[in-house]
Structure formats: C-alpha cells, structure tokens
Write a protein that holds these residues in place. Structure first.
Motif, PDB file in Angstrom:
ATOM      1  N   SER A   2       0.833  -1.207   0.000  1.00  0.00           N
ATOM      2  CA  SER A   2       0.000   0.000   0.000  1.00  0.00           C
ATOM      3  C   SER A   2       0.862   1.249   0.000  1.00  0.00           C
ATOM      4  O   SER A   2       1.914   1.306   0.620  1.00  0.00           O
ATOM      5  CB  SER A   2      -0.905   0.008   1.226  1.00  0.00           C
ATOM      6  OG  SER A   2      -1.822  -1.063   1.168  1.00  0.00           O
ATOM      7  N   TYR A  59       4.939  -0.387   4.360  1.00  0.00           N
ATOM      8  CA  TYR A  59       4.143   0.507   3.529  1.00  0.00           C
ATOM      9  C   TYR A  59       5.105   1.364   2.721  1.00  0.00           C
ATOM     10  O   TYR A  59       6.182   1.716   3.186  1.00  0.00           O
ATOM     11  CB  TYR A  59       3.241   1.414   4.371  1.00  0.00           C
ATOM     12  CG  TYR A  59       2.118   0.676   5.061  1.00  0.00           C
ATOM     13  CD1 TYR A  59       1.043   0.178   4.330  1.00  0.00           C
ATOM     14  CD2 TYR A  59       2.133   0.476   6.433  1.00  0.00           C
ATOM     15  CE1 TYR A  59       0.022  -0.505   4.955  1.00  0.00           C
ATOM     16  CE2 TYR A  59       1.110  -0.204   7.066  1.00  0.00           C
ATOM     17  CZ  TYR A  59       0.053  -0.690   6.325  1.00  0.00           C
ATOM     18  OH  TYR A  59      -0.962  -1.367   6.937  1.00  0.00           O
ATOM     19  N   ASP A  81      -3.173   4.966  -1.574  1.00  0.00           N
ATOM     20  CA  ASP A  81      -4.194   4.144  -0.921  1.00  0.00           C
ATOM     21  C   ASP A  81      -4.732   4.821   0.338  1.00  0.00           C
ATOM     22  O   ASP A  81      -5.819   4.487   0.805  1.00  0.00           O
ATOM     23  CB  ASP A  81      -3.603   2.779  -0.556  1.00  0.00           C
ATOM     24  CG  ASP A  81      -3.144   2.034  -1.800  1.00  0.00           C
ATOM     25  OD1 ASP A  81      -3.994   1.803  -2.687  1.00  0.00           O
ATOM     26  OD2 ASP A  81      -1.951   1.713  -1.901  1.00  0.00           O
ATOM     27  N   LEU A  84      -7.558   0.490   5.289  1.00  0.00           N
ATOM     28  CA  LEU A  84      -7.161  -0.168   4.047  1.00  0.00           C
ATOM     29  C   LEU A  84      -7.949  -1.448   3.822  1.00  0.00           C
ATOM     30  O   LEU A  84      -8.291  -1.761   2.680  1.00  0.00           O
ATOM     31  CB  LEU A  84      -5.646  -0.435   4.044  1.00  0.00           C
ATOM     32  CG  LEU A  84      -4.772   0.814   3.963  1.00  0.00           C
ATOM     33  CD1 LEU A  84      -3.301   0.430   4.032  1.00  0.00           C
ATOM     34  CD2 LEU A  84      -5.062   1.631   2.709  1.00  0.00           C
TER      35      LEU A  84
END
Length: 126
Positions: A2, A26, A49, A121
């Motif tokens: 992400s 991330y 995201d 998410l």
C-alpha cells in the motif's frame, strides 16, 4: 504494498511516522506542506491508498487538503487520517464533519497508527 502520502511539516514527527510505516512495509511519500501535497496529488493522479495529514501546516491546512481529496474528479473515496496536537478537539470534530475517516493525536502510538491504517485499508478492499 500500500502507498501512503504523509503530509507533515514537523521533521521529528514525520521521521517517526515514516519509520513506523516503512517498518510495517508501507510505501511512504512525504511532503512538508499543503502546497507540496496538492502538487504531488495532481502529479500522481491521487495514486495513493491512504493519506495521513497534519491539520496545522503552511500554505494549505489539513482541512483544505481533505476538501480537495473529497472532491476527486473520479469519485474515489481516498481514506484520510488527520493528525492533531492534543487540545484541538474542536478541529478534530470539524475534520470528521468534513469527511475525515479517522484522527490521531500527536504524539502517535505506533500500534494505534498501524491498527487504524489497517482498518481503513481493509475497508477499502472489502
């Protein structure tokens, strides 16, 4: 992996948050103010995201960023987490009214930050 945009003008806070996110694998892009945020969002076509933004920053504040993100031309709902200093409860309430998905008070706790990010998410995936 992400991709998260961190918008934070405080160098210490941004370093801490970047390390937490990178350790959790991330991908993080960091900008220091609202002007840079608008530029990178336009350049990437809002290709993130999730966005984490401080409320009080130079050039454009977190509310202006939130407003712009809530009006993305393609209608996507990009999750936004607001960061604020303790004692700014009225600003937090205003941010939630404007459509923020969550908020965290500074200094952030790593486990809480990651839990809230995962929740947002995972909601996006479902």
């Amino acid at each position: 992996m992400s991709k998260i945009l961190l918008i934070e003008d405080d160098e210490v806070m941004s370093t801490i948050v970047k390390r937490i996110l990178q350790k959790a694998e991330y991908q993080v892009d960091h900008v220091r103010n609202g002007k840079e945020a608008f530029e990178i969002l336009e350049h990437t076509g809002y290709g993130y995201d999730l966005i984490i933004t401080d409320i009080m920053m130079p050039y454009a504040n977190g509310f202006e960023i939130l407003s712009k993100v809530r009006n993305i031309p393609d209608g996507r709902q990009l999750p936004v987490i607001l960061l604020s200093n303790a004692g700014m409860d009225d600003m937090i309430q205003e941010g939630l009214k404007l459509g923020a998905d969550d908020f965290l008070k500074k200094p952030v706790l790593p486990a809480e930050l990651l839990m809230r990010i995962r929740r947002l998410l995972n909601k996006e995936v479902s």
